[in-house]
Design a protein around this motif. Structure first.
Motif, mmCIF file in Angstrom:
data_model
loop_
_atom_site.group_PDB
_atom_site.id
_atom_site.type_symbol
_atom_site.label_atom_id
_atom_site.label_comp_id
_atom_site.label_asym_id
_atom_site.label_seq_id
_atom_site.Cartn_x
_atom_site.Cartn_y
_atom_site.Cartn_z
ATOM 1 N N GLY A 41 1.093 -1.260 -0.013
ATOM 2 C CA GLY A 41 0.024 0.012 0.116
ATOM 3 C C GLY A 41 0.827 1.391 0.076
ATOM 4 N N PHE A 42 2.023 1.288 0.689
ATOM 5 C CA PHE A 42 2.934 2.414 0.789
ATOM 6 C C PHE A 42 3.408 2.592 -0.684
ATOM 7 N N LEU A 43 3.811 1.435 -1.163
ATOM 8 C CA LEU A 43 4.491 1.719 -2.452
ATOM 9 C C LEU A 43 3.518 2.134 -3.538
ATOM 10 N N GLY A 47 3.749 5.760 -5.517
ATOM 11 C CA GLY A 47 3.536 6.206 -6.865
ATOM 12 C C GLY A 47 2.488 7.081 -7.148
ATOM 13 N N PHE A 48 1.470 7.108 -6.574
ATOM 14 C CA PHE A 48 0.337 8.045 -6.947
ATOM 15 C C PHE A 48 0.513 9.272 -6.239
ATOM 16 N N ALA A 122 -6.279 -5.460 -0.571
ATOM 17 C CA ALA A 122 -6.738 -4.867 -1.585
ATOM 18 C C ALA A 122 -5.420 -4.181 -2.580
ATOM 19 N N ALA A 123 -4.588 -3.683 -2.076
ATOM 20 C CA ALA A 123 -3.276 -3.270 -2.942
ATOM 21 C C ALA A 123 -2.553 -4.237 -3.459
ATOM 22 N N VAL A 124 -2.519 -5.577 -2.776
ATOM 23 C CA VAL A 124 -1.887 -6.539 -3.429
ATOM 24 C C VAL A 124 -2.602 -7.128 -4.613
ATOM 25 N N LEU A 169 11.294 -10.212 -0.778
ATOM 26 C CA LEU A 169 10.832 -10.278 -2.102
ATOM 27 C C LEU A 169 10.561 -8.568 -2.284
ATOM 28 N N LYS A 170 10.033 -8.079 -1.588
ATOM 29 C CA LYS A 170 9.746 -6.550 -1.585
ATOM 30 C C LYS A 170 11.169 -5.867 -1.860
ATOM 31 N N LEU A 171 12.242 -6.298 -1.326
ATOM 32 C CA LEU A 171 13.563 -5.611 -1.937
ATOM 33 C C LEU A 171 14.058 -5.955 -3.115
ATOM 34 N N CYS A 172 13.863 -7.296 -3.401
ATOM 35 C CA CYS A 172 14.283 -7.743 -4.625
ATOM 36 C C CYS A 172 13.485 -7.416 -5.686
#
Length: 173
Positions: A41-43, A47-48, A122-124, A169-172
């Motif tokens: 959600g933060f990502l 972006g928004f 919901a974000a995923v 996974l998020k970092l890579c």
């Protein structure tokens, strides 16, 4: 040892509290914090924000949010030094203002996390719809929610391993 928590030679945090019995490594705690900060959600919101405000506006907005968060965390640390019990943060209101405020803060805390989990799922789902466009994002929500629930309910060792994997996974990615 401070407040019953000590770091031993192996880098594990150990506690004498009956509520916190599983020793976690400093790496697991750091990756759990990083994974929580870099949520999907933060990502998406980042972006928004860059899309709407541009890079300069996003930097100003994130700098203001960081300052506000720093002030809140500093206040919580000061309260923790005055009330060094191993109680959750919402119990500070019960210590200072009474049990009614403590109960209201506990329910507020619970409702906040329920909202955040729904937003994250919901974000995923929205991100997965980008990769699988013929499947609606709502189709992903129930399996993702059940996966989140299963991860939280299982043993702490498996939860931290899952959190570690998701953070990597998020970092890579």
């Amino acid at each position: 040892m401070e407040n019953g928590i000590a770091e031993n030679v192996d880098g594990k945090l150990e506690t004498k509290s009956p509520f916190l019995t599983t020793p976690l490594s400093v790496l697991h705690i750091a990756l759990s914090i990083l994974g929580g900060a870099l949520s999907s959600g933060f990502l998406l919101a980042g972006g928004f924000t860059i899309f709407c405000a541009g890079p300069g506006g996003a930097l100003v907005a994130f700098a203001l949010a960081t300052i506000a968060l720093y002030m809140v965390m500093t206040s919580l640390m000061e309260i923790r030094s005055v009330i060094p019990d191993s109680v959750p943060y919402y119990m500070f209101g019960a210590h200072v203002l009474g049990q009614t405020v403590g109960a209201a803060l506990a329910w507020n805390f619970w409702l906040m996390w329920i909202s955040i989990i729904a937003y994250e799922v919901a974000a995923v789902g929205h991100i997965l719809q980008f990769w699988v466009p013929h499947v609606h994002s709502a189709v992903w929500c129930l399996p993702l929610f059940l996966c989140c629930f299963a991860i939280v309910v299982i043993n702490t060792k498996y939860y931290t391993a899952a959190e570690h994997s998701f953070t990597m996974l998020k970092l890579c990615g």
